[in-house]
Scaffold this motif. Structure first.
Motif, mmCIF file in Angstrom:
data_model
loop_
_atom_site.group_PDB
_atom_site.id
_atom_site.type_symbol
_atom_site.label_atom_id
_atom_site.label_comp_id
_atom_site.label_asym_id
_atom_site.label_seq_id
_atom_site.Cartn_x
_atom_site.Cartn_y
_atom_site.Cartn_z
ATOM 1 N N LYS A 283 -11.468 1.742 -39.331
ATOM 2 C CA LYS A 283 -10.767 2.490 -38.137
ATOM 3 C C LYS A 283 -11.717 2.512 -36.861
ATOM 4 C CE LYS A 283 -8.336 6.492 -36.786
ATOM 5 N NZ LYS A 283 -7.925 7.894 -37.000
ATOM 6 N N ALA A 284 -13.092 2.573 -37.145
ATOM 7 C CA ALA A 284 -13.907 2.812 -36.078
ATOM 8 C C ALA A 284 -14.048 1.382 -35.154
ATOM 9 C CB ALA A 284 -15.348 3.095 -36.316
ATOM 10 N N GLY A 285 -13.547 0.235 -35.911
ATOM 11 C CA GLY A 285 -13.638 -0.906 -35.285
ATOM 12 C C GLY A 285 -12.429 -1.299 -34.489
ATOM 13 N N ALA A 286 -11.328 -0.570 -34.321
ATOM 14 C CA ALA A 286 -10.159 -0.635 -33.788
ATOM 15 C C ALA A 286 -9.656 -2.086 -33.915
ATOM 16 C CB ALA A 286 -10.409 -0.085 -32.368
ATOM 17 N N GLY B 112 1.364 3.284 -54.097
ATOM 18 C CA GLY B 112 1.615 4.692 -53.731
ATOM 19 C C GLY B 112 2.536 5.007 -52.485
ATOM 20 N N ALA B 113 2.317 6.257 -51.890
ATOM 21 C CA ALA B 113 2.897 6.428 -50.650
ATOM 22 C C ALA B 113 2.290 5.663 -49.423
ATOM 23 C CB ALA B 113 2.683 8.083 -50.371
ATOM 24 N N ALA B 114 1.289 4.902 -49.659
ATOM 25 C CA ALA B 114 0.618 4.099 -48.486
ATOM 26 C C ALA B 114 1.792 2.846 -48.377
ATOM 27 C CB ALA B 114 -0.706 3.946 -48.848
ATOM 28 N N GLY B 115 2.464 2.651 -49.565
ATOM 29 C CA GLY B 115 2.989 1.160 -49.551
ATOM 30 C C GLY B 115 4.032 1.067 -48.326
ATOM 31 N N ALA B 116 4.652 2.004 -47.827
ATOM 32 C CA ALA B 116 5.916 2.301 -46.721
ATOM 33 C C ALA B 116 5.063 1.629 -45.464
ATOM 34 C CB ALA B 116 6.608 3.585 -46.730
ATOM 35 N N LYS B 117 3.729 1.914 -45.536
ATOM 36 C CA LYS B 117 2.858 1.517 -44.077
ATOM 37 C C LYS B 117 2.265 0.330 -43.834
ATOM 38 C CE LYS B 117 2.050 6.705 -43.837
ATOM 39 N NZ LYS B 117 1.219 7.570 -43.724
ATOM 40 N N ALA C 118 -7.221 3.786 -55.031
ATOM 41 C CA ALA C 118 -8.178 4.646 -54.299
ATOM 42 C C ALA C 118 -8.239 4.259 -52.961
ATOM 43 C CB ALA C 118 -9.319 4.630 -54.961
ATOM 44 N N LEU C 119 -8.355 2.813 -52.860
ATOM 45 C CA LEU C 119 -8.587 2.275 -51.419
ATOM 46 C C LEU C 119 -7.364 2.536 -50.498
ATOM 47 C CD1 LEU C 119 -10.000 0.151 -49.633
ATOM 48 C CD2 LEU C 119 -8.219 -1.583 -50.653
ATOM 49 N N TRP C 120 -6.220 2.234 -51.235
ATOM 50 C CA TRP C 120 -4.890 2.580 -50.232
ATOM 51 C C TRP C 120 -5.012 4.007 -49.803
ATOM 52 C CZ3 TRP C 120 -3.340 -1.436 -47.725
ATOM 53 C CH2 TRP C 120 -3.296 -2.599 -48.186
ATOM 54 N N THR C 121 -5.276 4.978 -50.642
ATOM 55 C CA THR C 121 -5.252 6.428 -50.535
ATOM 56 C C THR C 121 -6.249 6.677 -49.293
ATOM 57 O OG1 THR C 121 -4.813 7.079 -52.757
ATOM 58 C CG2 THR C 121 -5.735 8.611 -51.437
ATOM 59 N N ALA C 122 -7.369 5.869 -49.415
ATOM 60 C CA ALA C 122 -8.356 6.297 -48.470
ATOM 61 C C ALA C 122 -8.124 5.662 -46.979
ATOM 62 C CB ALA C 122 -9.658 5.631 -48.743
ATOM 63 N N LEU C 123 -7.337 4.560 -46.904
ATOM 64 C CA LEU C 123 -7.029 3.749 -45.777
ATOM 65 C C LEU C 123 -5.917 4.823 -45.379
ATOM 66 C CD1 LEU C 123 -6.608 0.117 -46.924
ATOM 67 C CD2 LEU C 123 -8.317 1.118 -45.315
ATOM 68 N N ASP C 124 -5.151 5.512 -46.032
ATOM 69 C CA ASP C 124 -4.009 6.387 -45.425
ATOM 70 C C ASP C 124 -4.404 7.763 -44.900
ATOM 71 O OD1 ASP C 124 -1.356 7.237 -44.904
ATOM 72 O OD2 ASP C 124 -0.764 7.638 -46.949
ATOM 73 N N GLN C 125 -5.450 8.075 -45.986
ATOM 74 C CA GLN C 125 -5.991 9.522 -45.260
ATOM 75 C C GLN C 125 -6.742 9.370 -43.967
ATOM 76 O OE1 GLN C 125 -8.087 10.593 -48.735
ATOM 77 N NE2 GLN C 125 -6.350 11.549 -49.728
ATOM 78 N N GLN C 126 -7.538 8.218 -43.983
ATOM 79 C CA GLN C 126 -8.400 8.195 -42.662
ATOM 80 C C GLN C 126 -7.433 7.748 -41.690
ATOM 81 O OE1 GLN C 126 -11.251 9.269 -42.554
ATOM 82 N NE2 GLN C 126 -10.928 9.916 -44.647
ATOM 83 N N GLY C 127 -6.228 7.345 -41.761
ATOM 84 C CA GLY C 127 -5.390 7.118 -40.501
ATOM 85 C C GLY C 127 -5.269 5.560 -40.309
ATOM 86 N N VAL C 128 -5.850 4.656 -40.872
ATOM 87 C CA VAL C 128 -6.012 3.162 -40.845
ATOM 88 C C VAL C 128 -4.677 2.713 -40.618
ATOM 89 C CG1 VAL C 128 -6.798 1.153 -41.582
ATOM 90 C CG2 VAL C 128 -8.335 3.025 -41.728
ATOM 91 N N LEU C 129 -3.771 3.204 -41.298
ATOM 92 C CA LEU C 129 -2.416 2.604 -41.816
ATOM 93 C C LEU C 129 -1.517 2.929 -40.671
ATOM 94 C CD1 LEU C 129 -1.817 3.176 -45.729
ATOM 95 C CD2 LEU C 129 -2.824 1.357 -44.365
ATOM 96 N N ASN C 130 -1.926 4.000 -39.931
ATOM 97 C CA ASN C 130 -0.993 4.399 -38.687
ATOM 98 C C ASN C 130 -1.778 4.018 -37.440
ATOM 99 O OD1 ASN C 130 0.751 6.069 -40.156
ATOM 100 N ND2 ASN C 130 -0.665 7.612 -40.282
ATOM 101 N N ALA C 131 -2.832 3.515 -37.496
ATOM 102 C CA ALA C 131 -3.544 2.982 -36.150
ATOM 103 C C ALA C 131 -3.221 1.475 -35.784
ATOM 104 C CB ALA C 131 -5.194 3.105 -36.287
#
Length: 413
Positions: A236-239, A284-289, A254-267
């Motif tokens: 995320k920091a690399g934008a 999981g829930a990250a799949g839709a993003k 765990a990877l997809w959960t972390a990406l979702d929680q850190q906002g990478v999937l929305n950025a």
């Protein structure tokens, strides 16, 4: 959309990383579409005009689930291409199955045995390492070799006798690139494990999207890492404009959960490969993003007549259509074409019959490029709807074959 279920496996090659980034046979002689015993015929084409085909693939081993998809598709394709007769140009097609278990040594041994018995046609290969050993063997013995799901780019143009019935890595990455738009000036981050597996993906994305003007960087996590939050933060920091995820193994959820929680999937745009049905719940829930590049999933062909024939044929035989069913089906179409329009015994005539051939396949219109035997074919982008056991892909776009075709690489002879 039909529901599918297959065993979860993960692939060991660069190709699998692109296509199956989420984590991811017994010898037998068969007549077309029929199971057989362990012994096969001992000679070449006989007086009755039989054409013998050696099907060498992973019936056991890490890639067994993919091998089964390929084999089931092949048998359905043989039935379809021969109009249920099991014959091509008046010649009966007889198939002998050999298990390579994903081991190049076993594959070569099986292939040599078949060639020694007069086989002029070999098909199969689920693993890229196996394909790279099979291709030169075909050239040395002047037999037709139709590669299966193994997608290493090195097989394209390797020699006159080698063809492919599936896609190759270049087509995967170009499909991912379509979700970036014009790569020039864009920033791409490859998120992968710090292993040969992950590093190969970084190299491939640099070679393809980097060559088109993108700046390609990477975030690599130790394969043993279980806390993946720091790596998600680093991405995320690399934008980046696009994050290309190439990940395999048990830590994928765990990877997809972390990406979702850190906002990478929305950025920004996050892209990975859509593997087989069994991989869908991993997101999981990250799949839709997440945006997915896809070689194939049931229904991606739009329900065209050939796709319908494959789906019906595989299911009728008790199989489950999935990711690599199309590769087997296409291989059977190619072999029938080689015999009908070429020869039952003359390999050079078989090659000539296939070069430049355009045909309707499971995925749509496809063409075997004469220069290097690349299979120019549509590729797909998709999204996942639902979570867990209810997750299923939905087609977003179909990329025309010419738009995602690999660069021409004339045959090495």
């Amino acid at each position: 959309m039909r529901r599918r279920a297959v065993a979860t496996v993960h692939r060991r090659t660069l190709t699998a990383a692109v296509l199956g980034a989420t984590g991811l046979l017994l010898a037998g002689c068969t007549a077309a579409g029929q199971a057989g015993g362990e012994s096969g015929p001992d000679s070449g084409p006989r007086g009755d005009g039989t054409v013998k085909v050696g099907l060498v693939y992973s019936r056991t081993g890490l890639l067994a689930a993919y091998g089964k998809q390929y084999r089931d598709g092949f048998m359905a394709g043989l039935d379809h291409a021969t109009k249920g007769t099991g014959k091509a140009g008046g010649h009966r097609i007889e198939v002998t199955e050999q298990d390579d278990a994903g081991d190049p040594g076993k594959a070569v041994s099986a292939a040599k045995n078949l060639i020694g018995k007069g086989y002029k046609v070999l098909a199969g290969t689920t693993d890229s390492g196996v394909a790279l050993q099979m291709a030169p063997l075909a050239a040395q013995n002047k037999v037709l070799y139709v590669n299966g799901p193994a997608a290493t780019d090195a097989v394209t143009g390797v020699n006159t006798y080698t063809f492919r019935s599936g896609r190759q890595s270049y087509q995967d990455i170009l499909t991912a690139g379509t979700m970036l738009g014009d790569p020039k000036g864009k920033k791409v981050t490859v998120l992968a494990q710090d292993s040969t597996f992950g590093q190969a993906n970084v190299a491939a994305v640099k070679a393809i999207l980097g060559a088109e003007g993108a700046t390609v960087g990477s975030v690599l996590a130790p394969p043993s890492a279980t806390d993946l939050t720091p790596f998600a933060r680093q991405v995320k920091a690399g934008a980046p404009d696009l994050v290309f995820v190439a990940w395999a193994g048990a830590t994928a959820p765990a990877l997809w959960t972390a990406l979702d929680q850190q906002g990478v999937l929305n950025a920004g745009k996050v892209v990975t490969g859509l593997a087989g049905t069994a991989s869908y719940p991993v997101f999981g829930a990250a799949g839709a993003k997440v945006s997915f590049l896809a070689h194939y999933f049931p229904g991606a062909g739009g329900g065209n007549p050939v796709e319908k024939a494959m789906l019906d044929g595989v299911e009728k035989a008790g199989g489950t259509p999935d990711l690599f069913s199309t590769d087997g089906f296409t291989a059977a179409q190619m072999i029938v074409r080689a015999v009908e329009e070429g020869s039952a015994t003359d390999t050079a005539a078989m090659v000539k019959a296939l070069e430049g051939w355009s045909f309707d396949g499971v995925k749509g219109r496809q063409q075997i490029r004469a220069d290097d035997h690349a299979l120019v074919q549509p590729m797909f982008t998709a999204k996942l709807k639902g979570t867990g056991a209810s997750a299923e892909p939905e087609l977003v776009s179909t990329q025309p074959g010419d738009a995602v075709a690999p660069p021409a690489k004339p045959s090495a002879g």
